[in-house]
Design a protein around this motif. Structure first.
Motif, PDB file in Angstrom:
ATOM      1  N   GLY A 198      24.755  81.072  24.266  1.00  0.00           N
ATOM      2  CA  GLY A 198      24.803  82.419  23.710  1.00  0.00           C
ATOM      3  C   GLY A 198      24.657  83.531  24.737  1.00  0.00           C
ATOM      4  N   ARG A 216      19.529  87.253  21.771  1.00  0.00           N
ATOM      5  CA  ARG A 216      20.242  86.241  22.554  1.00  0.00           C
ATOM      6  C   ARG A 216      19.733  86.317  23.991  1.00  0.00           C
ATOM      7  NH1 ARG A 216      23.772  90.238  21.692  1.00  0.00           N
ATOM      8  NH2 ARG A 216      24.589  91.282  23.535  1.00  0.00           N
ATOM      9  N   ARG A 244      25.739  86.283  26.980  1.00  0.00           N
ATOM     10  CA  ARG A 244      26.914  87.155  27.110  1.00  0.00           C
ATOM     11  C   ARG A 244      26.795  88.043  28.338  1.00  0.00           C
ATOM     12  NH1 ARG A 244      27.121  89.348  20.999  1.00  0.00           N
ATOM     13  NH2 ARG A 244      27.241  87.339  19.974  1.00  0.00           N
ATOM     14  N   ASP A 290      20.688  93.733  18.205  1.00  0.00           N
ATOM     15  CA  ASP A 290      22.076  93.573  17.777  1.00  0.00           C
ATOM     16  C   ASP A 290      22.139  92.948  16.396  1.00  0.00           C
ATOM     17  OD1 ASP A 290      23.066  94.629  20.082  1.00  0.00           O
ATOM     18  OD2 ASP A 290      23.833  92.742  20.898  1.00  0.00           O
ATOM     19  N   ASP A 291      23.259  93.135  15.738  1.00  0.00           N
ATOM     20  CA  ASP A 291      23.458  92.521  14.428  1.00  0.00           C
ATOM     21  C   ASP A 291      23.415  90.994  14.506  1.00  0.00           C
ATOM     22  OD1 ASP A 291      23.681  95.004  13.263  1.00  0.00           O
ATOM     23  OD2 ASP A 291      25.876  95.036  13.374  1.00  0.00           O
ATOM     24  N   ASP A 292      23.822  90.440  15.651  1.00  0.00           N
ATOM     25  CA  ASP A 292      23.831  88.985  15.822  1.00  0.00           C
ATOM     26  C   ASP A 292      22.437  88.420  16.075  1.00  0.00           C
ATOM     27  OD1 ASP A 292      26.571  89.099  15.587  1.00  0.00           O
ATOM     28  OD2 ASP A 292      26.905  89.157  17.749  1.00  0.00           O
ATOM     29  N   GLY A 293      21.466  89.280  16.264  1.00  0.00           N
ATOM     30  CA  GLY A 293      20.111  88.827  16.549  1.00  0.00           C
ATOM     31  C   GLY A 293      19.899  88.631  18.037  1.00  0.00           C
ATOM     32  N   ALA A 318      19.727  93.382  23.178  1.00  0.00           N
ATOM     33  CA  ALA A 318      20.342  92.308  22.401  1.00  0.00           C
ATOM     34  C   ALA A 318      19.475  91.912  21.210  1.00  0.00           C
ATOM     35  CB  ALA A 318      20.599  91.094  23.288  1.00  0.00           C
TER      36      ALA A 318
END
Length: 164
Positions: A30, A96, A32, A91-94, A88
């Protein structure tokens, strides 16, 4: 005789292959964003990261997409990585993980304040440091630092990976 100029390590070298696999593993986990504070010992990883940071049409087939942030100063690199991990987390993705890469020796010690900050903040920070091969440690070479265990109990995992 003409001189041949090449950039980066030998394409088929074990260090280059290991660096590519490591960058692929980071992306699988994960990651990025990677912050790089380059040096000679971490060169194969720097080249693999540079490939992964290329635009979609220019990136080699083996390279996953990452955002590469280069900082010459290791302390700045460490705190940029902490800031990216903090961003991060919202972020909407949670949350990372964010990785920070340095060369060997005192460069590693310069990451210690950022590692402490990440630990106390509960931020997922992956610290990748280059080192001399096992067989060259403790031989009286200059500018060496005992890196395994340098961060003590503030990290969840330490892995001292042998050179390929």
């Amino acid at each position: 005789m003409d001189a041949v100029t090449t950039h980066g390590p030998t394409p088929g070298s074990p260090a280059t292959a290991a660096a590519r696999v490591l960058v692929q593993a980071l992306a699988t986990l994960g990651v990025r964003d990677v912050v790089l504070s380059p040096g000679s010992r971490s060169a194969p990883l720097a080249y693999a990261l540079a490939d992964a940071a290329r635009a979609d049409g220019d990136r080699p087939e083996h390279a996953p997409a990452v955002r590469l942030h280069v900082r010459i100063d290791e302390r700045s690199a460490g705190f940029l990585a902490v800031g990216l991990a903090r961003a991060a987390a919202h972020d909407d993705d949670g949350p990372r993980p964010v990785a920070v890469v340095t060369t060997s020796g005192t460069a590693v010690a310069n990451l210690h304040p950022a590692v402490l900050e990440a630990h106390h903040s509960g931020l997922p920070l992956l610290v990748l440091t280059a080192d001399r091969p096992h067989e060259l440690r403790g031989t009286g070479a200059n500018q060496t630092t005992v890196q395994p265990g340098i961060f003590g109990g503030v990290v969840r995992l330490t892995a001292d990976v042998p050179a390929p």
